[in-house]
Design an enzyme around this catalytic site. Sequence first.
Site, PDB file in Angstrom:
ATOM      1  N   GLY A  54      37.320  41.602  41.351  1.00  0.00           N
ATOM      2  CA  GLY A  54      36.580  40.773  42.296  1.00  0.00           C
ATOM      3  C   GLY A  54      36.990  40.916  43.749  1.00  0.00           C
ATOM      4  O   GLY A  54      36.484  40.196  44.598  1.00  0.00           O
TER       5      GLY A  54
ATOM      6  N   SER B 241      42.334  43.168  42.269  1.00  0.00           N
ATOM      7  CA  SER B 241      41.853  44.536  42.441  1.00  0.00           C
ATOM      8  C   SER B 241      40.327  44.506  42.515  1.00  0.00           C
ATOM      9  O   SER B 241      39.709  43.480  42.235  1.00  0.00           O
ATOM     10  CB  SER B 241      42.282  45.382  41.245  1.00  0.00           C
ATOM     11  OG  SER B 241      41.617  44.907  40.091  1.00  0.00           O
ATOM     12  N   LYS B 242      39.755  45.645  42.855  1.00  0.00           N
ATOM     13  CA  LYS B 242      38.287  45.724  42.964  1.00  0.00           C
ATOM     14  C   LYS B 242      37.610  45.267  41.684  1.00  0.00           C
ATOM     15  O   LYS B 242      36.672  44.496  41.684  1.00  0.00           O
ATOM     16  CB  LYS B 242      37.864  47.167  43.254  1.00  0.00           C
ATOM     17  CG  LYS B 242      38.041  47.548  44.698  1.00  0.00           C
ATOM     18  CD  LYS B 242      36.752  48.171  45.241  1.00  0.00           C
ATOM     19  CE  LYS B 242      36.730  48.142  46.748  1.00  0.00           C
ATOM     20  NZ  LYS B 242      37.474  49.203  47.386  1.00  0.00           N
ATOM     21  N   ARG B 243      38.163  45.754  40.584  1.00  0.00           N
ATOM     22  CA  ARG B 243      37.582  45.447  39.277  1.00  0.00           C
ATOM     23  C   ARG B 243      37.585  43.929  39.039  1.00  0.00           C
ATOM     24  O   ARG B 243      36.760  43.368  38.332  1.00  0.00           O
ATOM     25  CB  ARG B 243      38.422  46.154  38.224  1.00  0.00           C
ATOM     26  CG  ARG B 243      37.936  46.067  36.816  1.00  0.00           C
ATOM     27  CD  ARG B 243      38.707  47.071  35.963  1.00  0.00           C
ATOM     28  NE  ARG B 243      40.156  46.894  36.084  1.00  0.00           N
ATOM     29  CZ  ARG B 243      40.875  46.121  35.281  1.00  0.00           C
ATOM     30  NH1 ARG B 243      40.295  45.459  34.308  1.00  0.00           N
ATOM     31  NH2 ARG B 243      42.173  46.014  35.446  1.00  0.00           N
TER      32      ARG B 243
END
Length: 476
Positions: A244, A240-242
């Site tokens: 990476g 996920s974005k969180r």
Amino acid sequence: MTVVTRFAPSPTGFLHIGGARTALFNWLYAKRHGGKMLLRIEDTDRERSTEAAIQAIIDGLKWLGLDWDGDVVYQFSRAARHREVAESLLAQGRAYYCYATPQELEEMRETARKEGRPLRYDGRWRDRDPSEAPPGVKPVIRLKAPTEGETVVEDAVQGRVVWQNKDLDDLVLLRSDGTPTYMLAVVVDDHDMNVTHVIRGDDHLTNAARQTQIYQALGWDVPKMAHVPMILGPDGAKLSKRHGALGVEAYRSMGYLPVALRNYLVRLGWSHGDQEIFSTQEMVDAFDLKNIGRSPARFDFAKLENLNGHYMRQTPDEELVDALEQLLPELQGDEHHLGRTFSPGLRSKLVAAMPGLKERAKTLVELLDSAYYLYAQRPLHLDEKAKTLLAEGRPRLAGIDAKLEAVEDWTAAAVEAVVRAHAEAVGAKLGQVAQPLRAALTGRATSPGLFDVMAVLGKDETLSRLRDQMSAAPAA
Ligand code: GLU
């Protein structure tokens, strides 16, 4: 045989970390074998492809130091060639016009849904004569795929992967508006570009079976395939974005060096014994497809930070200052009034301070922050740790400013003698004076050696910063 690899991103978003790894693997494989890596922008999806994404991909590759051979190939510009190949298959009886209407396809989809299986076109136009075509329906061209036997992909990573042909339907090669499907375009382009090795994410593994059928229908050699497992988040879930799943430009703005990101990416799914640190040449010399793991790699920010710290410490000081300067336009706001370039005075201070600063920082952003004392404007903005240190130690600084004022020859040694004598006079350990003093002078709880910092700041600036903080109301 000259090795030819390619990186073939769809320009529907930035160059994300998985794409960057795919590009790196293709680049390394080509370099390892003295071959070429080509860049093909797969912009056939006109709705979702954007100029900004193309630019971001090109910038991202350049920043990472991954160059390609020859001109960029734009897939959309090759549509006429794709159509020609579809028509040649038609002429050879390896493909056929299909006039199934959207309603018919919807019915097939509905039946498939009820039976809990994926949509499979039932081949109803496979052997029908186009003279039976209903009026007003524009046909698609479908591949006449084998209905019996197996389609096999001998994958360099996944091993031998087998599909039963009865499970693969007759895929569309050319849409009713004459545009090629992705599946056809990839095969034709890889063939025409003389691609020998297709290295890409394993989300394309099923496509590999489809594409193999197209190659076989055309009588073309199938390139060697290597489908690399996806990158997962640290918890094993989809990245996920969180965790990476960001564009390469985000890593640049977070202050990672390209050399560190490259080293991080090469180890994300590939290994060479237990070696962790690779120079570019070492990567090129050691890279192979055999040692790409079969299970997905997990993204680990801490490891990336450690590698970045390692490479920052290895980077010559002047170069690090250049890297910091390149980061300036990307900083959010400009509360420190740094502008877009360093003044010559600040530059030389930064270079001089680098050996001490780079020992600790993990990213360029941290490094620039740790150099805050060099470019800070009065009154300084103290970070939380510094505020706490000063609130606690401020009373022990009382009177030190006058003693420092008396120093005539302002050197590190001279100020050290004063600070030590002061600590003794107030019955404190050196650190109990030095720490709040550091907080007042640098705004941070850590810095290079305090006396060196004072020497660099000079007498006037040291006294001014100190007095700003001594008169400040103690934090509640
Ligand atoms: N354009 C595809 C993607 O960005 C890659 C196609 C391929 O490598 O064959 O996922």
